[in-house]
Design a protein around this motif. Structure first.
Motif, PDB file in Angstrom:
ATOM      1  N   ALA A  13       0.839  -1.203   0.000  1.00  0.00           N
ATOM      2  CA  ALA A  13       0.000   0.000   0.000  1.00  0.00           C
ATOM      3  C   ALA A  13       0.872   1.250   0.000  1.00  0.00           C
ATOM      4  N   ALA A  55       0.406   5.674   0.394  1.00  0.00           N
ATOM      5  CA  ALA A  55      -0.508   6.773   0.708  1.00  0.00           C
ATOM      6  C   ALA A  55       0.183   8.107   0.529  1.00  0.00           C
ATOM      7  N   GLU A  73      -5.075   7.114  -0.827  1.00  0.00           N
ATOM      8  CA  GLU A  73      -4.743   5.788  -0.311  1.00  0.00           C
ATOM      9  C   GLU A  73      -4.799   4.778  -1.462  1.00  0.00           C
ATOM     10  N   LEU A  74      -3.671   4.146  -1.726  1.00  0.00           N
ATOM     11  CA  LEU A  74      -3.616   3.136  -2.776  1.00  0.00           C
ATOM     12  C   LEU A  74      -3.306   1.782  -2.139  1.00  0.00           C
ATOM     13  N   PRO A  75      -4.224   0.843  -2.159  1.00  0.00           N
ATOM     14  CA  PRO A  75      -3.941  -0.466  -1.572  1.00  0.00           C
ATOM     15  C   PRO A  75      -2.977  -1.273  -2.434  1.00  0.00           C
ATOM     16  N   ALA A  76      -2.356  -2.275  -1.828  1.00  0.00           N
ATOM     17  CA  ALA A  76      -1.515  -3.206  -2.583  1.00  0.00           C
ATOM     18  C   ALA A  76      -2.339  -3.802  -3.722  1.00  0.00           C
ATOM     19  N   THR A 103      -2.936  -2.150  -6.546  1.00  0.00           N
ATOM     20  CA  THR A 103      -3.378  -1.066  -7.430  1.00  0.00           C
ATOM     21  C   THR A 103      -2.421  -0.939  -8.611  1.00  0.00           C
TER      22      THR A 103
END
Length: 415
Positions: A338, A340, A392-395, A397
């Motif tokens: 992730a 952010a 917020e970019l989760p794993a 993405t």
């Protein structure tokens, strides 16, 4: 000129409106490594130029059917690589790899599939051999009149091998853009052997820019370091222009501090400042101007990674357009973990691209993204672009991944 923060895409649009392709020039093929073809290469010759043997063995003929194992053939002659083509032949001919096929013979059996007999000198076949077997036909690689390299090809060693095989001595390529690098700052020390006095730092931007130029398709026309003085800087610009620079890159002195004199210098030069500040990190104070003689000017902030990002994402697309290449297309790769950030700026991240045991690629933003940190840049094998609106970019993405240079595809290491 607006002082609003520009979107990177808008900044690039402005830049590309003010650059033009470099002229074409003829260059010796053997010296054209890394050059961009301006004119397609059409073959005037066949490769191979004649039918030849793919094996050491015996050349034979026998009509449309395979020759049977156990048959015996008189050895009528021999043909080595470099020998002139023989007239009408019959029987078996001992032949070497690459040798021209004697006229009338249409197949080759490898020497290890034969038995040599004497009195008279003959050969026994230990396997059958069909028409065309182990024969490389004339033009089977390249035919006469075939386009072998398209305009826009970036010439690599394998392309020079092809050109040499065709006897192409010269090619039409894009002239390399000429770039000058001016590093500013009275604190900078160029000589690595000179001890640093209090307040001094070593100039890392100059060596970086000089080393990157050959990898971008450009030539370094001029490089020097100048102090925080407008007149000295203007003299350096004059020297850069006298060296035939199409582009001048300066590092430092473009922010809002007391010693950030580059905008003042450009005003004295009569330059047209087309933008100053882009919505990016690192490198937000990036400046782009056009000098009265048409020379393009990039003012990059002085922090090393801001210089690297400014070069990669603004100067290199300019060079790409001048070389006549199309816009880059990034890879799309999932994030390994992730990430952010605040949705205020576009981020260009020093990154590691890795591949796991299943062959799956993943991109990792390295620790130490601050623009003064050089070590993570040295550990990076790719750049990652995170758009302005992302938070917020989760794993997992998908993100845009770029190679370290516009002529270099992203590389990867084992996870």
């Amino acid at each position: 000129m607006s002082h609003e923060l520009l979107e990177p895409a808008d900044a690039l649009r402005i830049i590309l409106q003010h650059c033009a392709p470099t002229p074409a020039q003829d260059r010796d093929s053997e010296l054209a490594l890394g050059c961009v073809l301006r004119q397609a290469v059409v073959s005037a010759a066949a490769v191979p130029p004649f039918d030849n043997s793919a094996m050491d063995g015996y050349a034979l003929s026998g009509g449309p059917a395979p020759l049977a194992a156990g048959s015996e053939w008189l050895v009528e002659g021999e043909q080595a690589a470099g020998d002139a083509m023989q007239g009408r032949a019959q029987g078996a001919w001992e032949i070497m790899t690459g040798a021209a096929m004697p006229e009338g013979l249409d197949r080759v059996i490898p020497v290890e599939q034969t038995e040599r007999l004497e009195a008279p000198h003959r050969v026994r076949l230990l396997a059958e051999v069909a028409p065309g077997q182990n024969v490389r036909l004339a033009g089977s690689d390249v035919a006469v009149g075939e386009t072998v390299l398209a305009a826009g090809t970036v010439l690599a060693p394998q392309h020079l091998m092809l050109l040499a095989s065709l006897g192409v001595a010269r090619v039409s390529v894009a002239a390399s853009p000429r770039v000058a690098a001016l590093c500013t700052g009275r604190e900078l020390v160029d000589d690595p052997a000179t001890p640093l006095a209090p307040g001094q730092i070593r100039n890392s931007n100059g060596p970086f820019l000089a080393a990157r130029m050959p990898h971008t398709g450009a030539e370094l026309a001029h490089a020097e370091t100048v102090g925080d003085d407008v007149d000295a800087f203007l003299d350096a610009v004059d020297r850069a222009r006298a060296a035939g620079s199409h582009i001048i890159i300066s590092t430092g002195a473009v922010s809002m501090g007391r010693y950030d004199f580059v905008p003042v210098a450009l005003e004295r030069l009569g330059a047209q400042v087309l933008f100053h500040k882009v919505a990016i990190r690192p490198g937000k104070p990036l400046l782009f101007a056009r000098l009265p003689d048409g020379t393009l000017f990039f003012g990059l902030p002085g922090n090393p990674v801001a210089v690297a990002a400014g070069l990669r994402f603004f100067v290199e697309p300019t060079l790409r357009a001048m070389l006549g290449l199309p816009a880059e297309r990034p890879w799309q790769v999932p994030l390994a973990a992730a990430f952010a950030k605040k949705p205020r700026l576009h981020f260009y991240l020093k990154a590691q691209l890795t591949v796991d045991e299943r062959g799956q690629l993943a991109a990792t933003a390295l620790r130490g993204q601050e623009s003064y940190r050089i070590r993570p840049l040295a550990e990076a094998n790719a750049w990652v672009h995170i758009p302005l609106e992302a938070g917020e970019l989760p794993a997992g993405t998908l993100v845009d991944v770029y190679g370290l240079g516009h002529l270099e595809s992203p590389s990867w290491s084992r996870a």
